[in-house]
Design a protein around this motif. Structure first.
Motif, mmCIF file in Angstrom:
data_model
loop_
_atom_site.group_PDB
_atom_site.id
_atom_site.type_symbol
_atom_site.label_atom_id
_atom_site.label_comp_id
_atom_site.label_asym_id
_atom_site.label_seq_id
_atom_site.Cartn_x
_atom_site.Cartn_y
_atom_site.Cartn_z
ATOM 1 N N GLN A 149 24.008 31.409 87.972
ATOM 2 C CA GLN A 149 25.318 30.851 86.507
ATOM 3 C C GLN A 149 24.237 31.009 85.581
ATOM 4 O O GLN A 149 23.346 30.324 85.541
ATOM 5 C CB GLN A 149 25.650 29.403 87.087
ATOM 6 C CG GLN A 149 26.759 29.107 85.674
ATOM 7 C CD GLN A 149 27.377 28.111 86.207
ATOM 8 O OE1 GLN A 149 27.534 27.691 87.661
ATOM 9 N NE2 GLN A 149 28.929 27.874 85.344
ATOM 10 N N GLY A 150 24.597 31.022 83.770
ATOM 11 C CA GLY A 150 23.980 31.433 82.688
ATOM 12 C C GLY A 150 23.405 32.104 82.356
ATOM 13 O O GLY A 150 22.239 32.022 81.048
ATOM 14 N N LEU A 151 22.052 32.782 83.751
ATOM 15 C CA LEU A 151 21.411 33.746 82.905
ATOM 16 C C LEU A 151 22.747 35.506 82.629
ATOM 17 O O LEU A 151 23.091 35.775 82.508
ATOM 18 C CB LEU A 151 20.864 33.966 84.563
ATOM 19 C CG LEU A 151 19.778 33.417 85.227
ATOM 20 C CD1 LEU A 151 19.158 33.910 86.274
ATOM 21 C CD2 LEU A 151 18.843 32.588 84.315
ATOM 22 N N SER A 152 21.377 36.054 81.803
ATOM 23 C CA SER A 152 22.267 37.050 80.259
ATOM 24 C C SER A 152 21.968 38.415 82.152
ATOM 25 O O SER A 152 21.256 38.211 83.487
ATOM 26 C CB SER A 152 20.740 37.845 79.923
ATOM 27 O OG SER A 152 19.459 38.011 80.901
ATOM 28 N N VAL A 153 22.574 38.980 82.011
ATOM 29 C CA VAL A 153 23.155 39.961 82.964
ATOM 30 C C VAL A 153 21.245 40.257 83.693
ATOM 31 O O VAL A 153 21.449 41.171 84.902
ATOM 32 C CB VAL A 153 23.794 41.412 82.409
ATOM 33 C CG1 VAL A 153 23.495 42.340 83.166
ATOM 34 C CG2 VAL A 153 24.831 41.067 82.527
ATOM 35 N N LEU A 154 21.097 40.861 82.793
ATOM 36 C CA LEU A 154 19.493 41.702 83.119
ATOM 37 C C LEU A 154 18.538 40.261 83.546
ATOM 38 O O LEU A 154 17.705 41.068 84.637
ATOM 39 C CB LEU A 154 18.447 42.130 81.845
ATOM 40 C CG LEU A 154 19.296 43.332 81.289
ATOM 41 C CD1 LEU A 154 18.467 43.905 80.162
ATOM 42 C CD2 LEU A 154 19.239 44.436 82.222
ATOM 43 N N GLU A 155 18.382 39.317 83.377
ATOM 44 C CA GLU A 155 17.894 38.468 83.737
ATOM 45 C C GLU A 155 18.127 37.527 85.599
ATOM 46 O O GLU A 155 18.016 37.200 86.061
ATOM 47 C CB GLU A 155 17.981 36.823 83.502
ATOM 48 C CG GLU A 155 17.156 36.523 81.906
ATOM 49 C CD GLU A 155 17.640 35.672 81.019
ATOM 50 O OE1 GLU A 155 16.731 35.434 80.201
ATOM 51 O OE2 GLU A 155 18.729 35.533 80.937
ATOM 52 N N ALA A 156 19.707 37.990 85.622
ATOM 53 C CA ALA A 156 20.013 38.013 87.263
ATOM 54 C C ALA A 156 19.875 39.435 87.816
ATOM 55 O O ALA A 156 20.273 38.690 88.651
ATOM 56 C CB ALA A 156 21.775 37.520 86.441
ATOM 57 N N ARG A 157 19.772 39.979 87.254
ATOM 58 C CA ARG A 157 19.436 41.699 87.660
ATOM 59 C C ARG A 157 18.179 41.107 88.451
ATOM 60 O O ARG A 157 18.393 41.464 89.757
ATOM 61 C CB ARG A 157 20.009 42.782 87.173
ATOM 62 C CG ARG A 157 19.520 43.321 87.817
ATOM 63 C CD ARG A 157 19.605 44.914 87.261
ATOM 64 N NE ARG A 157 20.910 44.386 86.617
ATOM 65 C CZ ARG A 157 21.350 45.291 85.667
ATOM 66 N NH1 ARG A 157 20.884 46.360 84.793
ATOM 67 N NH2 ARG A 157 22.643 45.749 84.892
ATOM 68 N N SER A 158 17.040 40.679 87.988
ATOM 69 C CA SER A 158 15.768 40.585 88.505
ATOM 70 C C SER A 158 15.949 39.176 89.455
ATOM 71 O O SER A 158 14.648 39.405 90.495
ATOM 72 C CB SER A 158 14.560 39.714 87.209
ATOM 73 O OG SER A 158 13.839 39.979 87.464
#
Length: 472
Positions: free
Chosen positions: A318-327
């Motif tokens: 939660q709160g991460l950008s899509v790319l950050e969350a993917r990583s």
């Protein structure tokens, strides 16, 4: 033999300039040549040109296209027809907002709305004047006396009147639906405003566990959307998995506020030869996910918010950008022993045509013009149209084949024609303005002559003046 009007035998910039000045010097003479007179009694020839958008210098390709249209206009005049070659400029939309944001190095939402609209209007007028000058310089024989601007109050009033008319007929609807959304620019966009670009991504093979202990490997390029998985599907004819259909399968990542399992079902959209032939369907990775959720009657999850950040359902992401969350998702899967492999590969991803930003499909309540229901009727009309050249008929059919959803017309931006709707406090009624009136509901009260309609049935309940006290 009369002397030629142009004695010079060699072209020069000064010669061309003098010809242009003479051509436009006498407005009455110019109008006599090119102005449209529908009462002339001649056969009418009307050119329906899409108005150009002034986002900067009018580039040579667009000018060349209009020059070809001009050839048609002039040839039809020579054949004795009354030709309407309109001149208009499409000044609404996100392009000018981008330009102002770029010039001022400030995002739209940091401005007072009135201030930002004034900046847009001033900026786009300078582009428009340059476009007018170019159109005249290349000799377009438009009817400049009838210029229309799509951001002018009179033009916007017509647009809003058509909106109200279509709304009353049920051809414009408001609904909570999956929308293509640009999180960077903060606006929904239509199918036609999406293009695809190539990029490197990782195809991730993830190990899932069924309720009977069977392990399945599912390939995905969107591991961050596992939290929004609504179903796992296999092809109906795939013998490998028939015994698993109907079982529950555990989500391989931590989530929040939702069930940790989904059902395995069959669906014909699955490609058995892609990966292991098992597909996770999330809300929403692509339009196929949208279709499967709709067909199976699944309740969608909102995994990405309007700022492009992961929501509560994503648990620790939660709160991460899509790319950050993917990583992070790949790291978490590896730590949990659920990652089989992650292989880099090329992928075409959808981006917004103007901003070139990756787009998402998220649930939003927006306004739509219904269009998918008239496809068959449109094809019947196409059969009665003569196309020149003939190949253009197929261009139109191909374009129609790509229309898969109703047209979203509401935008979460500012420099556009506003939706002419006010809501009652209980949201069961709406107020619409009288025809021919341009309104800005974000700052204006309903004008005299406005009507109150039932929001669902669209029944006319009476005048706003009579019912204002009941609306809250």
């Amino acid at each position: 033999m009369p002397a030629p009007k142009i004695p010079e035998k060699r072209w020069s910039i000064d010669l061309e300039k003098s010809i242009q000045e003479a051509h436009y010097a006498d407005e009455a003479a110019y109008s006599g040549r090119y102005a449209f007179n529908p009462e002339s009694g001649k056969e009418l020839f009307v050119i329906d040109t899409p108005p150009p958008y002034p986002s900067g210098t009018w580039h040579i390709g667009a000018v060349a296209q209009y020059s070809m249209i001009d050839v048609l206009a002039r040839s039809q005049r020579l054949l004795g027809k009354e030709v309407y070659f309109p001149w208009g400029v499409d000044r609404n939309g996100i392009n000018i907002e981008f330009t102002v944001e770029k010039n001022t190095k400030r995002k739209m939402k940091t401005y007072d709305r009135e201030e930002f609209l004034k900046l847009c209007e001033t900026t786009i007028e300078s582009f428009t004047q340059a476009m007018r000058n170019t159109a005249k310089r290349v000799g377009l024989s438009c009817d400049f006396s009838r210029e229309y601007l799509t951001d002018a109050p009179d033009y916007r009033s017509v647009t809003q009147s058509i909106f109200v008319e279509l709304f009353k007929k049920g051809d414009i609807i408001e609904d909570l639906r999956p929308n293509i959304y640009d999180p960077v620019e903060g606006t929904t966009i239509a199918d036609a405003e999406v293009e695809r670009i190539a990029r490197k991504t990782k195809l991730v093979d993830v190990r899932w566990t069924c309720e009977d202990g069977t392990e399945l490997v599912i390939s995905t390029t969107r591991p961050e959307l596992i939290c929004a998985c609504g179903v796992v599907v296999v092809h109906p004819d795939d013998e490998r998995y028939k015994h698993l259909v109907g079982q529950q399968i555990n989500l391989p990542m931590e989530t929040s506020g939702r069930s940790t399992t989904v059902t395995i079902q069959h669906h014909p959209s699955v490609k058995s030869d892609f990966g292991t032939g098992v597909l996770m369907v999330c809300s929403f990775g692509d339009q196929n996910d949208v279709a499967v959720f709709r067909e199976l009657g699944l309740a969608p999850f909102q995994a990405i918010d309007l700022d492009g950040k992961m929501t509560e359902v994503a648990g620790p992401l939660q709160g991460l950008s899509v790319l950050e969350a993917r990583s992070q998702a790949i790291e978490q899967l590896e730590q949990a022993g659920r990652l089989v492999q992650a292989v880099e590969r090329d992928q075409d991803i959808p981006v917004s045509e103007r901003g070139k930003n990756p787009v998402e499909i998220i649930l939003l309540k927006e306004w739509y013009v219904r269009q998918t229901h008239i496809q068959d009727r449109m094809r019947e009309h196409i059969d009665s149209i003569s196309f020149h050249p003939v190949r253009n008929r197929q261009f139109l059919l191909d374009w129609m084949d790509n229309i898969s959803i109703d047209w979203p017309i509401s935008r979460r931006r500012w420099y556009h024609t506003e939706i002419p709707i006010w809501y009652s406090d209980d949201e069961t009624k709406v107020v619409v303005p009288p025809a021919g009136t341009y309104v800005q509901p974000w700052k204006d009260d309903p004008p005299k002559g406005s009507r109150v309609l039932d929001r669902e049935s669209r029944d006319d309940l009476g005048t706003y003046d009579e019912l204002a006290d009941t609306l809250g």
